[in-house]
Design an enzyme around this catalytic site. Structure first.
Site, PDB file in Angstrom:
ATOM      1  CG  HIS A 251      -2.089  -0.981   1.119  1.00 19.41           C
ATOM      2  ND1 HIS A 251      -1.730  -2.359   1.380  1.00 19.41           N
ATOM      3  CD2 HIS A 251      -3.290  -0.861   0.746  1.00 19.41           C
ATOM      4  CE1 HIS A 251      -2.957  -2.933   1.329  1.00 19.41           C
ATOM      5  NE2 HIS A 251      -4.007  -2.164   1.006  1.00 19.41           N
ATOM      6  CG  ASP A 321      -3.951  -5.856  -4.068  1.00 20.22           C
ATOM      7  OD1 ASP A 321      -5.166  -5.272  -3.464  1.00 20.22           O
ATOM      8  OD2 ASP A 321      -3.140  -6.217  -3.255  1.00 20.22           O
TER       9      ASP A 321
END
Length: 395
Positions: A251, A321
């Site tokens: 992230h 993702d």
């Protein structure tokens, strides 16, 4: 090694650029080396071919089906822009979150009755194709539906993995019954990553893995999926090709697993794909120079097409993702990431709209992909292939 360094440098430069851009905005407003040899691929991208018979409207409608997007709103009225994207553009899927990461407020979930009404309204807006409504309901800490909002507590994958697979099937069946009652059609679970690194901040440290043993992960993941199928909820296994050995969080930026990843991490994916149990596969953003010296897994044709499709023989839908994660956004920029993901073999582009929020994301992404097709970089056949695979998640 040069390519690996160039990729890592690219990520650092991208992150620095983001910082400088933020500063400028403020100023303006004020004024595998262990284990066996990893699989390799010689896959090459097919040549893009134009298809003049496809109208602009038809092309945009197909591209819209390739998007799985996060949004804001607890009610149909609050989610008005997304409802219009579904009704007018044919947006293929939405992703539910309980909390908005940018504001800390409730995002899509407040109570069972509220969520049921919201999702019913979203489904009703889908006039072209049935809507995919997805969620991350793994259990434990990663459960968008939890006691805070009036839903049952759920055990973590690690807790399930210490028990019997029959119990996991029962627990997963109860979870799926709740999802089905809310109108959710796709659970972005189970996690197939191995708990190799106990300090991994996004897997083992938060109990998202069933086990470090591939056989245990396979057994419990199979049971988890069976429990969902009893209630007609589909599952996407993740994060291909395995990020259990990683040491940091994609992230936030580039995560290089070249020195720690082994092909043992592929074993649960190979087992579930081989058994026909995987409805979909969701990719990881990890960088592994042994698999692809230039691109992270989500953007790697050698990994997605070469290993997952050609070697493991998976012909179902592949989901990226989040394409707004730092590992992708900082190194490539959003338009190029979209292009590379589709070229790699990703069918359903997941954009969570959580790390940054872009209200015009759907229209902008459709325009990006349409331009790629018109310019000949992506073929009409590739778009249709993706749409055909995604359709298997709708029935």
């Amino acid at each position: 090694m040069l390519s690996r360094r160039r990729f890592l440098l690219r990520g650092l430069v991208g992150a620095l650029g983001a910082i400088l851009a933020a500063c400028a905005a403020v100023i303006e407003s004020a004024a595998p080396r262990s284990g066996s040899e990893p699989p390799r691929s010689t896959a090459t991208a097919p040549a893009a071919t134009p298809n003049p018979s496809t109208s602009d409207a038809e092309l945009r409608a197909r591209i819209a089906q390739m998007l799985l997007v996060g949004f804001r709103g607890l009610t149909v009225d609050e989610a008005g822009p997304t409802v219009r994207d579904i009704a007018d553009r044919g947006l293929g899927g939405v992703l539910l979150f309980s909390v908005d990461q940018l504001t800390g407020a409730d995002r899509n979930v407040r109570s069972p009755d509220q969520l049921r009404d919201l999702v019913a309204g979203l489904h009703a807006a889908a006039r072209r194709v049935p809507l995919i409504v997805a969620i991350d309901q793994e259990g434990g800490q990663v459960a968008r539906l939890g006691p805070r909002n009036g839903f049952p507590a759920t055990p973590s994958a690690a807790a399930m993995g210490r028990g019997d697979p029959a119990d996991t099937r029962s627990v997963a069946g109860a979870m799926a019954a709740t999802l089905a009652e809310m109108g959710v059609t796709l659970n972005l679970a189970p996690v197939l990553d191995l708990a190799i690194n106990p300090a991994n901040p996004v897997i083992a440290a938060v109990e998202r893995s069933f086990s470090a043993d591939p056989a245990v992960v396979t057994a419990h993941a199979t049971a988890f999926i069976e429990g969902h199928h009893e209630h007609s909820v589909r599952c996407s296994v993740k994060h291909f090709p395995g990020q259990g050995s990683a040491t940091s969080d994609t992230h936030l930026g580039v995560v290089d697993v070249t020195d720690v990843w082994t092909d043992r991490e592929l074993e649960p994916f190979a087992a579930l794909v081989g058994a026909g149990a995987a409805d979909a596969v969701l990719t990881a953003h990890i960088f592994n120079a042994a698999l692809d010296p230039d691109h992270p897994a989500t953007l790697s044709r050698a990994t997605v097409t070469g290993i997952l499709r050609d070697q493991l023989r998976f012909d179902g839908p592949v989901i990226s993702d989040d394409l707004q994660m730092g590992a992708i956004r900082d190194a490539y920029g959003y338009p190029e990431a979209v292009a590379l993901a589709i070229e790699a073999g990703v069918d359903l582009l997941l954009i969570a709209n959580q790390l940054v929020y872009e209200p015009d994301l759907v229209a902008d992404t459709i325009a990006i992909v349409e331009r790629l097709v018109r310019d000949g970089r992506i073929s009409h056949a590739r778009i249709q292939e993706a749409v055909d695979r995604i359709s298997r998640l709708r029935g």
